[in-house]
Design an enzyme around this catalytic site. Structure first.
Site, mmCIF file in Angstrom:
data_model
loop_
_atom_site.group_PDB
_atom_site.id
_atom_site.type_symbol
_atom_site.label_atom_id
_atom_site.label_comp_id
_atom_site.label_asym_id
_atom_site.label_seq_id
_atom_site.Cartn_x
_atom_site.Cartn_y
_atom_site.Cartn_z
ATOM 1 N N CYS A 115 -4.110 48.339 8.732
ATOM 2 C CA CYS A 115 -4.076 47.066 9.346
ATOM 3 C C CYS A 115 -3.020 46.680 10.118
ATOM 4 C CB CYS A 115 -4.413 45.784 8.490
ATOM 5 S SG CYS A 115 -5.729 46.451 7.354
ATOM 6 N N HIS A 254 -3.262 38.872 11.460
ATOM 7 C CA HIS A 254 -4.358 40.133 11.226
ATOM 8 C C HIS A 254 -5.477 39.260 10.236
ATOM 9 C CE1 HIS A 254 -6.694 43.149 9.311
ATOM 10 N NE2 HIS A 254 -6.026 43.168 8.192
ATOM 11 N N ASN A 284 -12.897 41.818 8.043
ATOM 12 C CA ASN A 284 -11.551 42.276 8.603
ATOM 13 C C ASN A 284 -11.895 43.664 9.401
ATOM 14 O OD1 ASN A 284 -9.377 43.810 7.973
ATOM 15 N ND2 ASN A 284 -9.064 43.504 6.090
HETATM 16 O O1 UT7 Z 1 -6.416 44.041 5.639
HETATM 17 C C1 UT7 Z 1 -6.099 44.761 4.469
HETATM 18 C C2 UT7 Z 1 -5.594 44.111 3.394
HETATM 19 N N1 UT7 Z 1 -6.384 43.379 2.568
HETATM 20 C C3 UT7 Z 1 -6.220 42.235 2.131
HETATM 21 O O2 UT7 Z 1 -5.345 41.602 2.439
HETATM 22 C C4 UT7 Z 1 -6.937 41.626 1.235
HETATM 23 C C5 UT7 Z 1 -6.391 40.933 0.101
HETATM 24 N N2 UT7 Z 1 -7.042 40.299 -0.925
HETATM 25 C C6 UT7 Z 1 -8.255 39.626 -0.980
HETATM 26 O O3 UT7 Z 1 -8.406 38.989 0.179
HETATM 27 C C7 UT7 Z 1 -8.623 38.835 -2.133
HETATM 28 O O4 UT7 Z 1 -7.731 39.348 -3.144
HETATM 29 C C8 UT7 Z 1 -10.101 39.275 -2.372
HETATM 30 C C9 UT7 Z 1 -11.087 38.577 -1.539
HETATM 31 C C10 UT7 Z 1 -10.276 40.563 -2.359
HETATM 32 C C11 UT7 Z 1 -10.581 39.016 -3.961
HETATM 33 O O5 UT7 Z 1 -10.266 37.466 -4.027
HETATM 34 P P1 UT7 Z 1 -9.398 37.143 -5.205
HETATM 35 O O6 UT7 Z 1 -9.529 35.441 -5.076
HETATM 36 O O7 UT7 Z 1 -8.230 37.537 -5.268
HETATM 37 O O8 UT7 Z 1 -10.609 37.518 -6.425
HETATM 38 P P2 UT7 Z 1 -10.119 38.550 -7.585
HETATM 39 O O9 UT7 Z 1 -9.994 39.749 -7.292
HETATM 40 O O10 UT7 Z 1 -9.015 37.863 -8.365
HETATM 41 O O11 UT7 Z 1 -11.616 38.179 -8.308
HETATM 42 C C12 UT7 Z 1 -11.884 36.978 -8.947
HETATM 43 C C13 UT7 Z 1 -13.059 36.990 -9.541
HETATM 44 C C14 UT7 Z 1 -13.412 38.444 -10.404
HETATM 45 O O12 UT7 Z 1 -14.181 37.926 -11.651
HETATM 46 P P3 UT7 Z 1 -13.542 37.642 -12.924
HETATM 47 O O13 UT7 Z 1 -12.751 39.079 -13.373
HETATM 48 O O14 UT7 Z 1 -12.779 36.465 -12.974
HETATM 49 O O15 UT7 Z 1 -14.741 37.622 -13.824
HETATM 50 C C15 UT7 Z 1 -14.128 39.324 -9.613
HETATM 51 O O16 UT7 Z 1 -14.774 40.280 -10.411
HETATM 52 O O17 UT7 Z 1 -14.259 37.395 -8.606
HETATM 53 C C16 UT7 Z 1 -15.136 38.574 -8.800
HETATM 54 N N3 UT7 Z 1 -15.285 38.943 -7.628
HETATM 55 C C17 UT7 Z 1 -16.367 38.642 -7.001
HETATM 56 N N4 UT7 Z 1 -17.477 37.694 -7.099
HETATM 57 C C18 UT7 Z 1 -18.472 37.481 -6.446
HETATM 58 C C19 UT7 Z 1 -14.763 39.982 -6.674
HETATM 59 N N5 UT7 Z 1 -15.603 40.202 -5.777
HETATM 60 C C20 UT7 Z 1 -16.546 39.376 -5.638
HETATM 61 C C21 UT7 Z 1 -17.712 39.266 -4.976
HETATM 62 N N6 UT7 Z 1 -18.508 38.273 -5.415
HETATM 63 N N7 UT7 Z 1 -17.665 39.758 -3.768
#
Ligand code: UT7
Length: 329
Positions: A115, A254, A284
């Site tokens: 990215c 980005h 993204n």
């Molecule tokens: O361009 C390349 C670089 N990429 C990035 O910069 C991405 C950076 N990361 C992010 O944008 C975020 O970390 C994500 C959008 C990928 C995830 O968001 P988050 O707020 O960090 O969520 P998390 O990974 O901490 O997950 C929180 C909860 C989890 O459930 P539990 O363990 O709390 O029960 C996940 O299983 O959300 C759950 N979860 C979802 N729920 C519904 C993860 N993905 C989803 C989903 N829908 N699609």
């Protein structure tokens, strides 16, 4: 070699017609429009067809940029494609793009730094022009990430889209390139990578079984890194250009997550209206996200001659970078 300046002479972008909405994702994954919208800011992504490869998107964006000038493809000395989804492991996608445009004797190469690709590409291409080696370079960020996304993994399948953005850089008397700050930390490649298909882990039946041909990301870890590096890279790039935060007219980040963009903008005291955000429409698109955002902002007349812009990105590597730029129409 003579020292000269560089400007962006034209910009163009292309996104495939196919659309994948949050509602579409709700039907196939355990997710919701509400979760995706609040956690990422995304609503839709553009999706390439089975027949479309990355070069097809890159060529379309390049043609749109060229059409805004009186240049022909042969007037461009060098073609650079920033991508993490090349048509083939090799040859470089840029060679295919140049040939298809009818400029097959020109220099062409790819930049693969995920990215951060457009930021690295802007730095390299600007340097090639400022040093007097080339007069004009076509720099394209192009991706078909939906082809390497695991559609069964809700933590990544919702994030990525396809698209391309192209800029034509050309020698100029007054220099628009003000500074660049690039960095990387490859000590934990597993945080964001496609594990199999290279020389470390070849594509074997076991790799397919483990779905290692797809993007794997430790989202939370990458999130923390992204916010920190967006801020520090911007700070250093501004210092190198001897500019203050208050000198900034536009932040073009980005487009990985609206929450990451908001955190960086808050630190930089940038009001919402000065931050270019189109994540709701494209998701993204990795190396394509910044040039697509720039192209839309220029097209809509928001960016004016003399405006100071910071382009800032981060991604797999891990890697990051920021470029400060003065816009000249
Ligand atoms: O361009 C390349 C670089 N990429 C990035 O910069 C991405 C950076 N990361 C992010 O944008 C975020 O970390 C994500 C959008 C990928 C995830 O968001 P988050 O707020 O960090 O969520 P998390 O990974 O901490 O997950 C929180 C909860 C989890 O459930 P539990 O363990 O709390 O029960 C996940 O299983 O959300 C759950 N979860 C979802 N729920 C519904 C993860 N993905 C989803 C989903 N829908 N699609």
């Amino acid at each position: 070699m003579s020292q000269t300046g560089v400007r962006i002479a034209a910009v163009g972008h292309y996104a495939p017609e196919g659309i994948l909405t949050n509602e579409d994702l709700e039907k196939v994954l355990d997710t919701s429009d509400e979760w995706i919208t609040t956690r990422t800011g995304m609503k839709r992504r553009h999706v390439s067809s089975e027949k479309q490869a990355t070069s097809d998107l890159a060529i379309a964006a390049a043609r749109i940029a060229l059409a805004k000038t009186s240049l022909t493809p042969a007037d461009i000395d060098c073609y650079v494609v920033a991508t993490v989804t090349p048509d083939y492991p090799f040859p470089a996608t840029a060679c295919i793009v140049a040939a298809q445009l009818g400029a097959s004797d020109k220099a062409a190469f790819d930049i693969e730094i995920a990215c951060s690709g457009f930021i690295y590409g802007l730095t390299v291409a600007s340097s090639l022009i400022r040093s007097g080696i080339y007069k004009r370079i076509m720099l394209i960020g192009a991706e078909t990430l939906t082809k390497i996304v695991d559609r069964t993994d809700r933590s990544t399948a919702i994030l990525f889209g396809d698209g391309a953005g192209a800029v034509i850089l050309e020698a100029a008397q007054s220099d628009c390139f003000l500074s660049s700050e690039l960095g990387s930390d490859g000590s934990r490649p597993e945080l964001l990578r496609v594990t199999a298909g290279g020389t470390r882990y070849p594509l074997t039946p076991a790799a397919y079984e483990a779905r290692d041909q797809f993007i794997h990301m430790e989202g939370r870890e990458v999130f923390k890194f992204a916010v920190t590096k967006m801020i520090s890279a911007t700070d250093v790039a501004l210092q190198k250009a001897q500019l203050q935060k208050t000198d900034l007219d536009w932040l073009i980040p980005h487009q990985a997550n609206k929450r990451i963009i908001d955190a960086a903008a808050k630190y930089l005291d940038m009001p919402e209206e000065k931050v270019i955000v189109n994540i709701h429409e494209y998701g993204n698109t990795s190396a394509a996200s910044i040039p697509i955002a720039l192209s839309e902002a220029v097209e809509s007349g928001r960016i004016k001659s003399g405006d100071i812009i910071v382009f800032v990105g981060f991604g797999g590597g891990l890697s990051w970078g920021a470029v400060t730029w003065r816009w000249a129409a």
